[in-house]
Structure formats: structure tokens, C-alpha cells
Design a protein around this motif. Structure first.
Motif, short mmCIF file in Angstrom:
data_model
loop_
_atom_site.label_atom_id
_atom_site.label_comp_id
_atom_site.label_asym_id
_atom_site.label_seq_id
_atom_site.Cartn_x
_atom_site.Cartn_y
_atom_site.Cartn_z
N GLY A 31 30.68 -6.02 16.92
CA GLY A 31 31.48 -5.22 18.42
C GLY A 31 31.18 -5.46 20.01
O GLY A 31 31.41 -5.71 20.58
N LEU A 32 29.72 -5.83 20.28
CA LEU A 32 29.36 -4.88 21.56
C LEU A 32 29.89 -6.93 22.37
O LEU A 32 29.32 -6.39 23.37
N PHE A 33 29.92 -7.54 21.08
CA PHE A 33 29.79 -9.35 22.03
C PHE A 33 31.42 -9.05 23.01
O PHE A 33 31.57 -10.16 23.91
N LEU A 34 32.12 -8.21 22.00
CA LEU A 34 34.00 -8.45 22.33
C LEU A 34 34.03 -8.51 24.18
O LEU A 34 34.34 -9.74 24.45
N GLN A 35 33.56 -7.52 24.76
CA GLN A 35 34.08 -8.31 26.05
C GLN A 35 33.82 -8.85 26.52
O GLN A 35 34.37 -9.33 27.86
N PRO A 36 31.62 -8.44 26.54
CA PRO A 36 30.88 -9.44 27.86
C PRO A 36 31.48 -11.33 27.31
O PRO A 36 31.82 -11.79 28.36
N MET A 37 32.09 -11.07 26.40
CA MET A 37 31.88 -12.97 25.60
C MET A 37 33.63 -13.32 26.11
O MET A 37 34.04 -14.17 26.71
N SER A 38 34.18 -12.47 26.24
CA SER A 38 35.54 -12.60 26.77
C SER A 38 35.53 -12.59 28.02
O SER A 38 37.02 -13.41 28.36
N LEU A 39 35.03 -11.83 28.72
CA LEU A 39 35.15 -11.93 30.26
C LEU A 39 34.41 -13.24 30.39
O LEU A 39 35.15 -13.92 32.18
N ASP A 40 33.93 -13.66 30.17
CA ASP A 40 33.01 -14.72 30.49
C ASP A 40 33.72 -15.97 30.26
O ASP A 40 33.66 -17.39 31.37
N GLY A 42 37.01 -15.72 29.39
CA GLY A 42 38.69 -15.89 29.61
C GLY A 42 38.79 -15.54 28.23
O GLY A 42 40.23 -16.57 28.79
N TRP A 43 38.52 -15.25 27.72
CA TRP A 43 39.70 -15.37 26.29
C TRP A 43 40.70 -13.74 26.31
O TRP A 43 39.67 -12.51 26.97
N GLY A 44 41.67 -13.65 25.89
CA GLY A 44 41.78 -12.30 25.18
C GLY A 44 40.94 -11.62 23.92
O GLY A 44 40.10 -12.24 24.11
N ARG A 45 41.30 -10.64 23.79
CA ARG A 45 41.04 -9.90 22.34
C ARG A 45 40.95 -10.44 21.23
O ARG A 45 40.05 -10.52 20.23
N GLU A 46 42.45 -10.79 21.12
CA GLU A 46 42.01 -11.87 20.10
C GLU A 46 41.51 -13.14 19.10
O GLU A 46 41.00 -12.69 18.70
N ALA A 47 41.38 -13.49 20.50
CA ALA A 47 39.86 -14.71 20.37
C ALA A 47 38.72 -14.20 19.58
O ALA A 47 38.51 -15.59 18.48
N ALA A 49 38.34 -11.36 18.03
CA ALA A 49 38.97 -10.69 17.05
C ALA A 49 39.16 -11.61 15.88
O ALA A 49 38.72 -11.51 14.90
N PHE A 50 39.79 -12.91 15.62
CA PHE A 50 40.32 -13.77 15.38
C PHE A 50 38.56 -14.29 14.74
O PHE A 50 38.72 -14.53 13.69
N ALA A 51 37.92 -14.67 15.93
CA ALA A 51 36.40 -15.35 15.00
C ALA A 51 35.60 -14.35 13.69
O ALA A 51 34.80 -14.29 12.63
N ILE A 52 35.95 -12.95 14.43
CA ILE A 52 34.98 -12.01 13.24
C ILE A 52 36.00 -11.73 12.11
O ILE A 52 35.61 -11.57 11.34
N ALA A 53 37.39 -12.25 12.41
CA ALA A 53 38.54 -12.25 11.81
C ALA A 53 37.73 -13.28 10.19
O ALA A 53 37.61 -12.89 9.00
N LEU A 54 37.70 -13.60 11.25
CA LEU A 54 37.26 -15.21 9.98
C LEU A 54 36.09 -15.41 9.03
O LEU A 54 36.06 -15.91 8.18
N GLY A 359 43.58 -5.28 14.76
CA GLY A 359 43.90 -4.80 15.52
C GLY A 359 43.96 -5.35 16.96
O GLY A 359 44.04 -5.22 17.72
N GLY A 360 42.65 -7.32 16.90
CA GLY A 360 43.46 -7.91 18.82
C GLY A 360 44.84 -7.98 18.39
O GLY A 360 45.42 -8.29 19.45
N TYR A 361 45.73 -8.48 17.84
CA TYR A 361 47.01 -9.07 17.42
C TYR A 361 47.10 -8.29 18.58
O TYR A 361 48.34 -8.26 19.35
N LEU A 362 47.60 -6.86 17.58
CA LEU A 362 48.34 -6.11 18.08
C LEU A 362 48.53 -5.50 19.35
O LEU A 362 49.28 -4.42 20.07
N TYR A 363 47.43 -5.05 19.31
CA TYR A 363 46.58 -4.45 21.15
C TYR A 363 47.09 -5.50 21.16
O TYR A 363 47.97 -5.27 22.59
N ASP A 364 47.15 -6.80 21.77
CA ASP A 364 47.84 -7.80 22.99
C ASP A 364 49.53 -8.04 22.34
O ASP A 364 49.82 -7.78 23.89
#
Length: 402
Positions: A31-40, A42-47, A49-54, A359-364
Motif C-alpha cells: 500500500g505504501l507504493f501506490l502513490q509514488p509508483m502511480s505519480l512517477d 502517470g497512472w490513476g489509482r485503478e492501475a 489497485a488492479f495489479a494488487i487485486a490480480l 476500491g480503486g475503481y469506485l474511487y476513480d
């Protein structure tokens, strides 16, 4: 003591517990990697979230097969193969620059690795090594030590991300994961030589016995709810708190508190499972979760309310695991526990997939996590009702109590 007899129940228990500490501890940091990886990237949170869900879905789908490998040939083989896949996934995740690369590394490889290095496999070996009256306690101890890893690795991973970046932090975690390989040596059991494993039976007969048992399905459906809740919270609580204006440190601290208090919750669950009806205790846990989540989202979200949520939720976090696996052992015996526990765990991971991804889908889609919190409350009430009627009665007393 003869060298071939060094694998005592105590050695198996503590090596298995340390494997859980590393495996679950690393997983708890994602969960700590969601924001830094997404920001670096250019992903939305769903990307992310989907990887962790997978990851959780692959973990669940592979778990019965890893469990079957452990039951037939010994847990050590499953753990060793799982370690190699887990480490490869972490190192490739550190190089991920596309959503496909993230799904392959964090999703598929780490998911496969987790199926060989977590509680269905470890608990099977531990349950075969200790007397029946000590199984619930032993699983509680193993889960408590596993929770210690979650507590320790969270602040360390947060520091690594801040000091060296998320890619370097993942490489360090990968190197730490290598340590599970040597620990697996203690779990190279030979179940066929273990009297607790019982007489070999055809796979079709084993599965038919479980799939026609009402309690097996109730237990599995209840565990689905656990997976939904813990993965949604673990992946999204740091971002949820930052949306409320709190610092990243608060989210890290909440996850660390969950890991810390899970030590006590898991131990107490293992202790209680040896004295009271495990399904009754599971009902109490799910009802309490519903109350805790409801209070948390209704009150103003502050750092202190988040810390209180982390502490109480930690007591309830994975305390379901020794109770659920203990029920499987009581009803169906320990000879095929890793596989049957893996099937129950598959339902947990289907829930985990939905909790992480939804969580990521409904947030987006809505800009808020509120709908997912409400779903989590409703599912908790359903799980309480599902677990209550389960009976702890061995289907084949001669083997279940061996």
C-alpha cells in the motif's frame, strides 16, 4: 540428537513463523507504493489497485495447487518454489514502467510466490507436527510472529522509499525475501511418513467429502469477506487518509499499528480457538469489524481516530486465519489440510481481488471510498451469519483427530 531428527515441532513452528513474518511483512507494505509508483508513471489509482487485486486472485487460484504439493511432498518444496517466484516478482516490480509490467510482476509472479510462502502451506506443516490439542495455539503463535513482520517492515519500507525511492526499496525487499529459502529447509517434511497425515486417499474422494459438506461452503464464503476487507484497507487506507489532509506518515503508522496489534489478536485467537467454538469466535470478529468500520467512517477522520482504528482493527485483522484453518483441521483432518485450506483461501482471495480493485475503481468513478466502506460493513454482517451455524465435528474421526 540424530541429525535427521533436527526438524522438531518447535523448529518447524519457528521457521514457519519466520517465513510468514517475511512473506506477509513484505506483502503488507505494498500500500505504501501506490502513490509514488502511480505519480512517477502517470497512472490513476485503478492501475496499481488492479495489479494488487490480480496478485490476490492469482494467489488464491494457485493456493490449492501449492497446498496439494505441500501435502504430497512436504511444505518445504512449496516454500522454496514460492520464494523464487516472490523474489523475481519484487525485482521485476522495481523495474516496472508500464501497467502490463506491473500486472506481471506485482500481480502474477508475486501472487504465485505468496501461494507457496504463506499460511495454508505453513499451517499444514505445523498442524502435522504438533499434537491435536496444541494445533490452534501453534497456528496462533505462527500468525502472531507473521504479524510482527508486518509491524517491523512497514516503517523500514517507508524510510527506504523516502531515502532511496520506491524502486530501490523493492530491491531491498527482494533481497530480504531470499531469506525464506534457507528457512524452508526445516519444513522439508515427508507427510507420507507422518502418522498425522492419515491414509492416502484419492483426490476425488477428498474433494467430494469437502464439497458436499455444508460447513465447508459456509466457512469459505465467510472467508471471502475477510479477504475483501483486509486488502481494501491495506491498499487504500494510506491514500484515504491523505485525501482527508493527513500526512503519509499517518497512513504508514496505521498500517504498522494494524501489524502490531495483529500480533496480540492472532495469539489470542489461537488461544481462544483451543477453548471455545471457533465458528462462534469468527462470528464475534466479523460483528466487531462491522461496528469498528461504521464508527470510523461516521466520526471525523483525524490522526488519532485513524490510530485507534488501526489498533482495534489490528486485533481483528488476521485473527480469522488460525480460527478458519483450525476449523478445517478439526473437521477434515490434517493430511490434506494445505490443499483444503487453500480452497477455502481461494474464496478469501476472490474477496481480496474485489476489495483491492473495487476500491480503486469506485474511487476513480466517484472520487470517494465511501461506497466501498459501506459494502465492507454489509459483508461483515453477512459473514457473521454464515459462520454461526458451522459445526466443529470431524467427518472422519479416525483421521481428523489423528
Amino acid at each position: 540428537m540424530k541429525i535427521e531428527n533436527w526438524r522438531t515441532p518447535a523448529v518447524i513452528l519457528w521457521c514457519g513463523a519466520l517465513i510468514l513474518a517475511v512473506s506477509l511483512g513484505i506483502r503488507h507494505t505494498f500500500g505504501l507504493f501506490l502513490q509514488p509508483m502511480s505519480l512517477d508513471n502517470g497512472w490513476g489509482r485503478e492501475a496499481f489497485a488492479f495489479a494488487i487485486a490480480l496478485q490476490n486472485l492469482v494467489w488464491g487460484l494457485a493456493q490449492p495447487f501449492a497446498g496439494r504439493l505441500a501435502d504430497r511432498f512436504g511444505a518445504g518444496w512449496a516454500i522454496l518454489v514460492g520464494t523464487l517466484l516472490y523474489v523475481a516478482g519484487l525485482l521485476l516490480m522495481a523495474q516496472s514502467a508500464s501497467t502490463f509490467g506491473l500486472a506481471l510482476s506485482a500481480g502474477v509472479l508475486i501472487g504465485l510466490g505468496l501461494s507457496g510462502t504463506t499460511f495454508p502451506v505453513v499451517f499444514g506443516a505445523v498442524s502435522r507436527a504438533v499434537p491435536p490439542e496444541q494445533r490452534s495455539m501453534a497456528m496462533g503463535i505462527a500468525m502472531a510472529v507473521g504479524s510482527l513482520g508486518q509491524f517491523v517492515l512497514l516503517p523500514g519500507s517507508q524510510w527506504l522509499i523516502g531515502a532511496f525511492g520506491w524502486a530501490a526499496a523493492l530491491v531491498v525487499l527482494g533481497l530480504l525475501g531470499v531469506g525464506m529459502g534457507p528457512l524452508s529447509a526445516a519444513l522439508f517434511e515427508r507427510p507420507s511418513a507422518n502418522p498425522a497425515a492419515g491414509e492416502a486417499r484419492p483426490l476425488r474422494a477428498i474433494l467430494a467429502e469437502a464439497f458436499t459438506h455444508r460447513g465447508f461452503w459456509l466457512l469459505s464464503l465467510g472467508f471471502f469477506v475477510c479477504g475483501f476487507q483486509v486488502v481494501f484497507i491495506a491498499v487504500h487506507i494510506p491514500a484515504f487518509l491523505m485525501d482527508r489532509g493527513l500526512s503519509p506518515l499517518v497512513g504508514t503508522t496505521v498500517l504498522a499499528l494494524i501489524g502490531l496489534f495483529n500480533i496480540f489478536g492472532s495469539y489470542l485467537a489461537g488461544l481462544g480457538g483451543g477453548k471455545f467454538r471457533k465458528p462462534m469466535l469468527l462470528t464475534g470478529i466479523y460483528l466487531t469489524r462491522a461496528v469498528v468500520i461504521t464508527v470510523f467512517i461516521l466520526l471525523p477522520v483525524t490522526a488519532w481516530s485513524a490510530y485507534a482504528f488501526g489498533m482495534v482493527m489490528g486485533l481483528l485483522w488476521l485473527s480469522t486465519v488460525p480460527l478458519t484453518n483450525g476449523t478445517v483441521a478439526t473437521v477434515f483432518g490434517v493430511g490434506n489440510m494445505s490443499m483444503l485450506g487453500g480452497i477455502v483461501f481461494l474464496f478469501h482471495q476472490i474477496g481480496a481481488f474485489l476489495g483491492g480493485w473495487l476500491g480503486g475503481y469506485l474511487y476513480d468513478a466517484t472520487g470517494s471510498y465511501r461506497a466501498v466502506w459501506i459494502i465492507a460493513i454489509g459483508l461483515s454482517l453477512a459473514a457473521a451469519l454464515l459462520n454461526w451455524p458451522i459445526r466443529e465435528q470431524a467427518v472422519r474421526p479416525a483421521t481428523a483427530t489423528a
